[in-house]
Write an enzyme that holds these catalytic residues in place. Structure first.
Site, PDB file in Angstrom:
ATOM      1  N   GLY A  11       0.870  -1.194   0.158  1.00 19.90           N
ATOM      2  CA  GLY A  11       0.020   0.037   0.004  1.00 19.90           C
ATOM      3  C   GLY A  11       0.931   1.328   0.068  1.00 19.90           C
ATOM      4  O   GLY A  11       0.483   1.965   0.703  1.00 19.90           O
ATOM      5  N   ALA A  12       1.867   1.255  -0.875  1.00 21.02           N
ATOM      6  CA  ALA A  12       2.551   2.593  -0.903  1.00 21.02           C
ATOM      7  C   ALA A  12       2.465   3.376  -2.094  1.00 21.02           C
ATOM      8  O   ALA A  12       3.337   4.375  -2.447  1.00 21.02           O
ATOM      9  CB  ALA A  12       4.262   2.063  -0.906  1.00 21.02           C
ATOM     10  N   GLY A  15      -0.886   7.914   0.661  1.00 25.20           N
ATOM     11  CA  GLY A  15      -0.780   8.191   2.308  1.00 25.20           C
ATOM     12  C   GLY A  15       0.541   7.644   2.868  1.00 25.20           C
ATOM     13  O   GLY A  15       1.637   8.334   2.447  1.00 25.20           O
ATOM     14  N   ILE A  16       0.597   7.157   4.132  1.00 19.53           N
ATOM     15  CA  ILE A  16       1.536   6.897   4.800  1.00 19.53           C
ATOM     16  C   ILE A  16       2.545   5.956   4.007  1.00 19.53           C
ATOM     17  O   ILE A  16       3.892   6.160   4.248  1.00 19.53           O
ATOM     18  CB  ILE A  16       1.146   6.324   6.188  1.00 19.53           C
ATOM     19  CG1 ILE A  16       0.043   7.149   6.833  1.00 19.53           C
ATOM     20  CG2 ILE A  16       2.192   5.959   7.184  1.00 19.53           C
ATOM     21  CD1 ILE A  16      -0.921   6.604   7.798  1.00 19.53           C
ATOM     22  N   GLY A  17       1.934   4.836   3.479  1.00 21.77           N
ATOM     23  CA  GLY A  17       3.156   3.867   2.899  1.00 21.77           C
ATOM     24  C   GLY A  17       3.878   4.802   1.916  1.00 21.77           C
ATOM     25  O   GLY A  17       5.013   4.498   1.680  1.00 21.77           O
ATOM     26  N   SER A 141      -3.716   0.078  14.530  1.00 26.56           N
ATOM     27  CA  SER A 141      -4.383   1.287  14.834  1.00 26.56           C
ATOM     28  C   SER A 141      -4.813   1.301  16.381  1.00 26.56           C
ATOM     29  O   SER A 141      -5.326   0.555  16.892  1.00 26.56           O
ATOM     30  CB  SER A 141      -5.541   1.322  14.016  1.00 26.56           C
ATOM     31  OG  SER A 141      -6.475   2.613  14.292  1.00 26.56           O
ATOM     32  N   TYR A 167     -13.091  -3.073  11.525  1.00 24.19           N
ATOM     33  CA  TYR A 167     -11.806  -2.432  11.479  1.00 24.19           C
ATOM     34  C   TYR A 167     -11.144  -2.482  12.717  1.00 24.19           C
ATOM     35  O   TYR A 167     -10.036  -3.057  12.786  1.00 24.19           O
ATOM     36  CB  TYR A 167     -11.982  -1.145  10.887  1.00 24.19           C
ATOM     37  CG  TYR A 167     -10.642  -0.388  10.901  1.00 24.19           C
ATOM     38  CD1 TYR A 167      -9.892  -0.574   9.815  1.00 24.19           C
ATOM     39  CD2 TYR A 167     -10.297   0.834  11.850  1.00 24.19           C
ATOM     40  CE1 TYR A 167      -8.667   0.143   9.617  1.00 24.19           C
ATOM     41  CE2 TYR A 167      -9.027   1.496  11.751  1.00 24.19           C
ATOM     42  CZ  TYR A 167      -8.374   1.051  10.697  1.00 24.19           C
ATOM     43  OH  TYR A 167      -7.134   1.964  10.595  1.00 24.19           O
TER      44      TYR A 167
HETATM   45  N1  NAP Z   1      -5.011   7.506   8.381  1.00 21.26           N
HETATM   46  C1  NAP Z   1      -5.298   7.322   9.410  1.00 21.26           C
HETATM   47  O1  NAP Z   1      -5.664   7.923  10.165  1.00 21.26           O
HETATM   48  C2  NAP Z   1      -4.659   5.916   9.926  1.00 21.26           C
HETATM   49  C3  NAP Z   1      -5.097   5.656  11.495  1.00 21.26           C
HETATM   50  C4  NAP Z   1      -4.545   4.278  11.957  1.00 21.26           C
HETATM   51  C5  NAP Z   1      -4.005   3.486  11.046  1.00 21.26           C
HETATM   52  N2  NAP Z   1      -4.037   3.614   9.851  1.00 21.26           N
HETATM   53  C6  NAP Z   1      -3.396   2.527   8.941  1.00 21.26           C
HETATM   54  O2  NAP Z   1      -2.522   2.914   8.200  1.00 21.26           O
HETATM   55  C7  NAP Z   1      -2.231   2.362   6.896  1.00 21.26           C
HETATM   56  C8  NAP Z   1      -2.176   3.085   5.656  1.00 21.26           C
HETATM   57  O3  NAP Z   1      -3.365   3.906   5.709  1.00 21.26           O
HETATM   58  P1  NAP Z   1      -3.275   5.300   5.052  1.00 21.26           P
HETATM   59  O4  NAP Z   1      -3.747   6.445   6.016  1.00 21.26           O
HETATM   60  O5  NAP Z   1      -1.927   5.656   4.372  1.00 21.26           O
HETATM   61  O6  NAP Z   1      -4.435   5.190   3.808  1.00 21.26           O
HETATM   62  P2  NAP Z   1      -4.303   5.215   2.408  1.00 21.26           P
HETATM   63  O7  NAP Z   1      -4.190   6.656   1.791  1.00 21.26           O
HETATM   64  O8  NAP Z   1      -5.990   5.008   2.083  1.00 21.26           O
HETATM   65  O9  NAP Z   1      -3.457   4.189   1.975  1.00 21.26           O
HETATM   66  C9  NAP Z   1      -3.928   2.837   1.844  1.00 21.26           C
HETATM   67  C10 NAP Z   1      -2.861   2.221   0.997  1.00 21.26           C
HETATM   68  O10 NAP Z   1      -3.288   0.617   0.919  1.00 21.26           O
HETATM   69  C11 NAP Z   1      -3.666   0.545  -0.383  1.00 21.26           C
HETATM   70  N3  NAP Z   1      -4.785  -0.690  -0.442  1.00 21.26           N
HETATM   71  C12 NAP Z   1      -5.924  -0.317  -0.234  1.00 21.26           C
HETATM   72  N4  NAP Z   1      -6.719  -1.473  -0.498  1.00 21.26           N
HETATM   73  C13 NAP Z   1      -5.855  -2.355  -1.077  1.00 21.26           C
HETATM   74  C14 NAP Z   1      -6.015  -3.511  -1.548  1.00 21.26           C
HETATM   75  N5  NAP Z   1      -7.255  -4.306  -1.576  1.00 21.26           N
HETATM   76  N6  NAP Z   1      -4.841  -4.248  -2.328  1.00 21.26           N
HETATM   77  C15 NAP Z   1      -3.921  -3.603  -2.254  1.00 21.26           C
HETATM   78  N7  NAP Z   1      -3.620  -2.481  -1.849  1.00 21.26           N
HETATM   79  C16 NAP Z   1      -4.546  -1.946  -1.125  1.00 21.26           C
HETATM   80  C17 NAP Z   1      -3.919   1.932  -1.255  1.00 21.26           C
HETATM   81  O11 NAP Z   1      -3.923   1.458  -2.572  1.00 21.26           O
HETATM   82  P3  NAP Z   1      -4.395   2.735  -3.724  1.00 21.26           P
HETATM   83  O12 NAP Z   1      -3.575   3.790  -3.659  1.00 21.26           O
HETATM   84  O13 NAP Z   1      -4.728   1.696  -4.828  1.00 21.26           O
HETATM   85  O14 NAP Z   1      -5.748   3.074  -3.177  1.00 21.26           O
HETATM   86  C18 NAP Z   1      -2.950   2.671  -0.537  1.00 21.26           C
HETATM   87  O15 NAP Z   1      -1.866   2.489  -1.151  1.00 21.26           O
HETATM   88  C19 NAP Z   1      -3.702   1.438   7.071  1.00 21.26           C
HETATM   89  O16 NAP Z   1      -3.406   0.125   7.383  1.00 21.26           O
HETATM   90  C20 NAP Z   1      -4.341   1.958   7.846  1.00 21.26           C
HETATM   91  O17 NAP Z   1      -5.528   1.242   8.476  1.00 21.26           O
HETATM   92  C21 NAP Z   1      -4.493   4.742   9.373  1.00 21.26           C
END
Ligand code: NAP
Length: 288
Positions: A11-12, A15-17, A141, A167
């Site tokens: 998931g890079a 966002g964070i990745g 999380s 979740y």
């Molecule tokens: N943001 C927050 O406040 C927060 C808080 C606590 C934990 N987290 C955790 O942090 C992690 C990163 O989240 P983020 O906030 O950076 O969200 P994000 O911007 O939505 O990024 C998520 C990443 O995962 C990929 N992804 C989602 N579904 C997928 C699938 N079915 N197969 C392959 N890749 C998939 C997305 O791909 P696409 O680019 O194609 O969409 C994106 O690269 C997650 O595990 C989330 O639960 C986030």
């Protein structure tokens, strides 16, 4: 080339990745980004190469809702690289208001946030063991504290599904399998390998943006956005776990703001940890 460390981040593509991938590319790691959409992943890969001036940024493709694709991602990685120094299981998120299952029969929140990291880690243990200082990082999380309410007789939530509870449960279970794997690695004498988990903070990313969570949650998410961390700030704890010397022999722990943090013990017991571990083994056995 061989002395350089290799990181795989799921998931890079946003966002964070993505923020972590950019930082690690700048630090001269060989970076393998994972994405689900080929076109977007190639474009992000080129963007990271250009920003970091590091040509060793490559990609693997797979929809991590599907265990078939998780296996393909692992096989592709193994066919190209002999070792893996850092595996960051970052891909994840919250799903829609209505419960959905994948074509493989798994509830989607559990598939992406729990079964995929479990399976990918298992399939990549051999290249990780080739590293002198192998690190597995599972992105969980703090939602595991407030949102989790597991029904251990119905882990796929066929009865009382809500996206937030699903979740919270999945992120809680991810912490438990992290603890379990840490103990297994010690028993296997894999002392070069650690596994930890983290909460990145509340971060303004695409998290939840595309999910249909209902009007109430959509409004709350919009109002909260200006107060959230940036993706770069959200990546700080992940980067600390991935790169800091202080983390060298620390395993099985949960981190928030680069500090060890307390995991909710509300639903914890050794029996429940084992139940979730065995559930993951059972559900992914066709791909192991
Ligand atoms: N943001 C927050 O406040 C927060 C808080 C606590 C934990 N987290 C955790 O942090 C992690 C990163 O989240 P983020 O906030 O950076 O969200 P994000 O911007 O939505 O990024 C998520 C990443 O995962 C990929 N992804 C989602 N579904 C997928 C699938 N079915 N197969 C392959 N890749 C998939 C997305 O791909 P696409 O680019 O194609 O969409 C994106 O690269 C997650 O595990 C989330 O639960 C986030």
């Amino acid at each position: 080339m061989n002395d350089r460390k290799i990181v795989l981040i799921t998931g890079a593509t946003s966002g964070i990745g993505k923020a972590a991938a950019i930082a690690m590319a700048k630090s001269n790691y060989i970076v393998v980004i994972h994405g689900r959409n080929q076109e977007k992943t190639i474009q992000v890969c080129e963007e990271i190469r250009s920003i970091s001036a590091n040509k060793d940024v490559n990609f693997v493709i797979g929809d991590l809702l599907l265990m078939n694709d998780v296996k393909k991602v692992a096989e592709t990685f193994i066919s190209r690289y002999g070792k893996l120094d850092v595996l960051i299981n970052n891909a994840g998120g919250i799903m829609n208001k209505e419960r959905e299952i994948t074509i493989e029969g798994f509830e989607k929140t559990l598939a992406i946030n729990l079964l995929a990291p479990f399976l990918l880690t298992k399939l990549l243990l051999d290249p990780l063991k080739q590293s002198e200082d192998g690190r597995i990082i599972n992105v969980s999380s703090d939602a595991h504290k407030l949102a989790a309410k597991p029904d251990f007789d119905d882990l796929g939530m066929t009865k009382n599904y809500t996206p937030l509870t699903a979740y919270g449960n999945a992120k809680l279970f991810l912490i438990w399998i992290t603890q379990h794997l840490s103990n297994e690695l010690k028993q296997l004498d894999a002392h070069n390998l650690t596994v930890n988990t983290l909460h990145p903070g509340a971060v303004a990313t695409s998290f939840g943006v595309k999910s249909n969570l209902g009007v109430f949650f959509n409004i709350i998410a919009k109002l909260a956005r200006p107060f959230l961390k940036t993706a770069e700030q959200g990546a700080e704890t992940m980067l600390y776990l991935a790169t800091s010397n202080e983390m060298k022999n620390i395993s099985g722990k949960y981190f928030v703001n680069k500090k060890q943090a307390i995991v909710s013990n509300k639903y914890y017991s050794q029996k429940h940890e084992e139940l979730i571990w065995n559930y993951c083994v059972e559900k992914t056995k066709n791909w192991l």
